[in-house]
Design a protein around this motif. Structure first.
Motif, PDB file in Angstrom:
ATOM      1  N   LYS A 411       0.846  -1.212   0.000  1.00 48.40           N
ATOM      2  CA  LYS A 411       0.000   0.000   0.000  1.00 48.40           C
ATOM      3  C   LYS A 411       0.877   1.255   0.000  1.00 48.40           C
ATOM      4  CE  LYS A 411      -4.162  -1.333   2.509  1.00 48.40           C
ATOM      5  NZ  LYS A 411      -4.721  -1.332   3.849  1.00 48.40           N
ATOM      6  N   ARG A 412       1.960   1.186   0.768  1.00 53.92           N
ATOM      7  CA  ARG A 412       2.857   2.341   0.847  1.00 53.92           C
ATOM      8  C   ARG A 412       3.506   2.607  -0.510  1.00 53.92           C
ATOM      9  NH1 ARG A 412       8.382   2.279   2.254  1.00 53.92           N
ATOM     10  NH2 ARG A 412       9.202   4.331   2.842  1.00 53.92           N
ATOM     11  N   LYS A 413       3.882   1.524  -1.178  1.00 56.04           N
ATOM     12  CA  LYS A 413       4.523   1.646  -2.499  1.00 56.04           C
ATOM     13  C   LYS A 413       3.548   2.318  -3.479  1.00 56.04           C
ATOM     14  CE  LYS A 413       6.656  -1.221  -6.023  1.00 56.04           C
ATOM     15  NZ  LYS A 413       6.716  -2.592  -6.495  1.00 56.04           N
ATOM     16  N   GLN A 414       2.286   1.857  -3.431  1.00 59.97           N
ATOM     17  CA  GLN A 414       1.274   2.445  -4.329  1.00 59.97           C
ATOM     18  C   GLN A 414       1.074   3.932  -4.015  1.00 59.97           C
ATOM     19  OE1 GLN A 414      -2.334   0.129  -4.072  1.00 59.97           O
ATOM     20  NE2 GLN A 414      -1.219  -1.761  -4.495  1.00 59.97           N
ATOM     21  N   ALA A 415       1.033   4.248  -2.732  1.00 55.49           N
ATOM     22  CA  ALA A 415       0.849   5.650  -2.330  1.00 55.49           C
ATOM     23  C   ALA A 415       1.987   6.509  -2.885  1.00 55.49           C
ATOM     24  CB  ALA A 415       0.790   5.749  -0.806  1.00 55.49           C
ATOM     25  N   LYS A 416       3.204   5.975  -2.808  1.00 60.34           N
ATOM     26  CA  LYS A 416       4.363   6.725  -3.318  1.00 60.34           C
ATOM     27  C   LYS A 416       4.268   6.900  -4.838  1.00 60.34           C
ATOM     28  CE  LYS A 416       8.538   6.127  -0.985  1.00 60.34           C
ATOM     29  NZ  LYS A 416       9.606   5.233  -0.515  1.00 60.34           N
ATOM     30  N   THR A 417       3.773   5.832  -5.508  1.00 57.98           N
ATOM     31  CA  THR A 417       3.674   5.879  -6.975  1.00 57.98           C
ATOM     32  C   THR A 417       2.738   7.008  -7.418  1.00 57.98           C
ATOM     33  OG1 THR A 417       3.837   3.486  -6.885  1.00 57.98           O
ATOM     34  CG2 THR A 417       3.280   4.423  -9.023  1.00 57.98           C
ATOM     35  N   ILE A 418       1.639   7.198  -6.668  1.00 66.48           N
ATOM     36  CA  ILE A 418       0.717   8.271  -7.073  1.00 66.48           C
ATOM     37  C   ILE A 418       1.059   9.610  -6.401  1.00 66.48           C
ATOM     38  CG2 ILE A 418      -1.226   6.731  -7.660  1.00 66.48           C
ATOM     39  CD1 ILE A 418      -2.444   7.585  -4.880  1.00 66.48           C
ATOM     40  N   GLY A 419       2.191   9.639  -5.717  1.00 63.83           N
ATOM     41  CA  GLY A 419       2.668  10.902  -5.138  1.00 63.83           C
ATOM     42  C   GLY A 419       2.026  11.275  -3.817  1.00 63.83           C
ATOM     43  N   ASP A 420       1.308  10.327  -3.189  1.00 62.30           N
ATOM     44  CA  ASP A 420       0.691  10.626  -1.890  1.00 62.30           C
ATOM     45  C   ASP A 420       1.695  10.297  -0.773  1.00 62.30           C
ATOM     46  OD1 ASP A 420      -0.861  11.024   0.294  1.00 62.30           O
ATOM     47  OD2 ASP A 420      -2.575   9.832  -0.393  1.00 62.30           O
ATOM     48  N   SER A 422       2.221  11.752   2.056  1.00 66.88           N
ATOM     49  CA  SER A 422       1.779  11.803   3.466  1.00 66.88           C
ATOM     50  C   SER A 422       1.156  10.460   3.864  1.00 66.88           C
ATOM     51  CB  SER A 422       0.846  12.982   3.720  1.00 66.88           C
ATOM     52  OG  SER A 422      -0.384  12.763   3.102  1.00 66.88           O
ATOM     53  N   LEU A 423       0.415   9.813   2.915  1.00 68.94           N
ATOM     54  CA  LEU A 423      -0.133   8.483   3.227  1.00 68.94           C
ATOM     55  C   LEU A 423       1.013   7.471   3.389  1.00 68.94           C
ATOM     56  CD1 LEU A 423      -2.525   6.500   3.567  1.00 68.94           C
ATOM     57  CD2 LEU A 423      -2.500   6.176   1.073  1.00 68.94           C
ATOM     58  N   ALA A 424       2.002   7.578   2.494  1.00 72.63           N
ATOM     59  CA  ALA A 424       3.143   6.647   2.563  1.00 72.63           C
ATOM     60  C   ALA A 424       3.830   6.765   3.922  1.00 72.63           C
ATOM     61  CB  ALA A 424       4.119   6.953   1.429  1.00 72.63           C
ATOM     62  N   ASP A 425       3.989   8.001   4.372  1.00 78.21           N
ATOM     63  CA  ASP A 425       4.677   8.201   5.642  1.00 78.21           C
ATOM     64  C   ASP A 425       3.825   7.731   6.811  1.00 78.21           C
ATOM     65  OD1 ASP A 425       7.265   9.049   6.247  1.00 78.21           O
ATOM     66  OD2 ASP A 425       6.421  10.719   7.409  1.00 78.21           O
ATOM     67  N   LYS A 426       2.499   7.923   6.663  1.00 77.87           N
ATOM     68  CA  LYS A 426       1.575   7.481   7.714  1.00 77.87           C
ATOM     69  C   LYS A 426       1.678   5.954   7.885  1.00 77.87           C
ATOM     70  CE  LYS A 426      -3.292   7.965   8.958  1.00 77.87           C
ATOM     71  NZ  LYS A 426      -4.186   7.015   8.327  1.00 77.87           N
ATOM     72  N   ILE A 427       1.728   5.240   6.762  1.00 71.21           N
ATOM     73  CA  ILE A 427       1.822   3.770   6.825  1.00 71.21           C
ATOM     74  C   ILE A 427       3.141   3.365   7.495  1.00 71.21           C
ATOM     75  CG2 ILE A 427       2.001   1.665   5.420  1.00 71.21           C
ATOM     76  CD1 ILE A 427       0.123   3.128   3.359  1.00 71.21           C
TER      77      ILE A 427
END
Ligand SMILES: [Zn+2]
Length: 451
Positions: A411-420, A422-427
């Motif tokens: 999920k974190r990888k996907q968040a990073k791919t779409i530029g999110d 803050s979600l990546a860091d939250k995970i």
């Protein structure tokens, strides 16, 4: 069982005897909430939390008051710079402060008064000081007259003559004596914030806030006044001076307890040196229990040298302790280990207590499983660590748990791919809270357990 404490008032250790065995009363100076809490705030909060735990284990009732300074020039400036109200800024920082302390397993205090909620009481006290000749009005300010009381400087053992000639004291034309300090002052008009009073629109000085809140919630004289050694002069000296003038009592508190300075990599932590460490930055990389234990590896009254090495040392200890308890069955206990308890009663000797806990773990590893329950209860009650269930630590993570971790990493990888980001860091932080450290490399992301 006798608690021994180092009392700054007499400059040595002595037995603690409360005024009222049925209600031990302690005040500690809280943070000025203009920004995130720094490591100095954390050390004081953890040290006095340990003292609170000891007192709660000894006495039926303890009232612990820690104030919030939510009016100050630094607060005005920070709110003004961000274009938000004082209240917005202070509420945000108080929320962050509570979150940080929660991660450090600091127990909530009994009363947490805010300066801005007690302005009327402060004004009443300032009027009393003026009426009694302990304070004077000059140039729209109200100053406390330090020559109006005897023994000013005794708590911090300062020589008054030296102080008067000292270059570090702010010299003002309006003051009768360079050491006189502000009780009430006008606020810069651009901030458009203050309280109307017979002294003009303005705000209270920092020192009077603490004296008034301490007496309002704990009475004229109480048991323990705590804080960092950097507050001893002038803050605590001035609190004591005001309180003596207000109450007519010789002391404000019978025991003044100070935690030592904080150094970062052997250099004193200070904003001016640019080496200020913020608690949330450290908590982004390390588990709260690790940071708490690192702060307790040094005796509270000594200077503490904080470093990555110290965090590693604390993390290694916790890993070893959790591992020792992971695969054994043990009954919960409500007992405290006698030796650790004795070390804690001896002026909160946490380094000795921690070395005794290490010895207990060695015995558990050698098969003395019955010690495990007492070990856990002693750690949790007195030191505020080992709060997790050892079985949830991840050397033995179940297949489901491992699958869940991999899902989170995905999920974190996907968040990073779409530029999110803050979600990546939250995970990443959620995983860290769960004791899982993730590491990115050119070959992808891997995880490891902290324990
Ligand atoms: Zn204070």
């Amino acid at each position: 069982m006798r608690l021994i404490l180092r009392n700054t008032l007499i400059g040595r250790k002595e037995e603690f005897r409360p005024i009222d065995d049925n209600n031990v009363r302690m005040y500690a100076c809280g943070p000025t909430v203009y920004g995130r809490a720094h490591l100095g705030n954390a050390r004081a909060a953890v040290v006095f939390d340990v003292l609170y735990r000891i007192l709660k284990s000894l006495y039926p009732n303890v009232t612990y008051v820690r104030n919030i300074t939510d009016v100050d020039d630094k607060i005005y400036n920070a709110a003004f710079e961000r274009g938000i109200s004082l209240e917005q800024l202070t509420e945000e920082n108080i929320k962050f402060f509570h979150e940080d302390l929660g991660k450090l397993n600091v127990l909530p205090v009994d009363i947490e008064p805010k300066a801005t909620h007690n302005i009327e009481d402060m004004l009443a006290s300032i009027k009393k000081l003026v009426d009694r000749g302990n304070a004077y009005i000059a140039d729209e300010h109200v100053y406390f007259d330090v020559s109006s009381i005897e023994n000013y400087g005794a708590l911090s053992r300062k020589n008054i003559d030296e102080l008067q000639n000292g270059a570090r004291i702010e010299v003002s034309q309006a003051k009768k004596n360079p050491m006189d300090f502000v009780l009430w002052k006008p606020v810069d008009e651009k901030f458009n914030f203050g309280w109307d009073s017979c002294f003009g629109k303005g705000r209270p000085g920092w020192h009077i806030e603490c004296s008034v809140m301490a007496h309002k919630f704990l009475g004229e004289i109480f048991d323990i006044h705590g804080g960092g050694i950097d507050l001893l002069f002038p803050h605590h000296e001035n609190e004591l001076a005001q309180s003596r003038a207000l109450t007519g009592q010789k002391n404000m508190a019978n025991y003044w307890v100070h935690n030592g300075h904080l150094n970062i990599d052997n250099i004193k932590m200070s904003k001016s040196l640019g080496n200020c460490c913020f608690v949330n930055d450290i908590l982004a990389k390390h588990d709260g229990e690790t940071v708490r234990l690192a702060l307790l590896l040094t005796q509270y009254s000594s200077p503490l040298n904080f470093s990555e090495d110290l965090l590693t040392q604390a993390n290694n200890l916790l890993s070893k302790w959790y591992k020792a308890l992971q695969h054994i069955e043990f009954a919960e206990s409500e007992c405290l280990d006698e030796n650790v308890w004795a070390a804690m009663l001896d002026d909160m000797n946490t380094p000795k207590a921690i070395s005794l806990l290490c010895e207990m773990v060695e015995k558990i590893n050698k098969g003395e499983v019955k010690l495990a329950g007492i070990f856990m209860n002693t750690c949790r009650t007195l030191i505020g660590i080992m709060m997790k269930n050892p079985k949830d630590c991840f050397c033995s993570a179940s297949t489901e748990k491992k699958d869940w971790i991999l899902e989170q990493i995905d999920k974190r990888k996907q968040a990073k791919t779409i530029g999110d980001y803050s979600l990546a860091d939250k995970i990443r932080l959620e995983l860290l809270d769960d004791g899982i450290i993730i590491e990115d490399s050119k070959d992808g992301t891997t995880w490891k357990s902290k324990f």
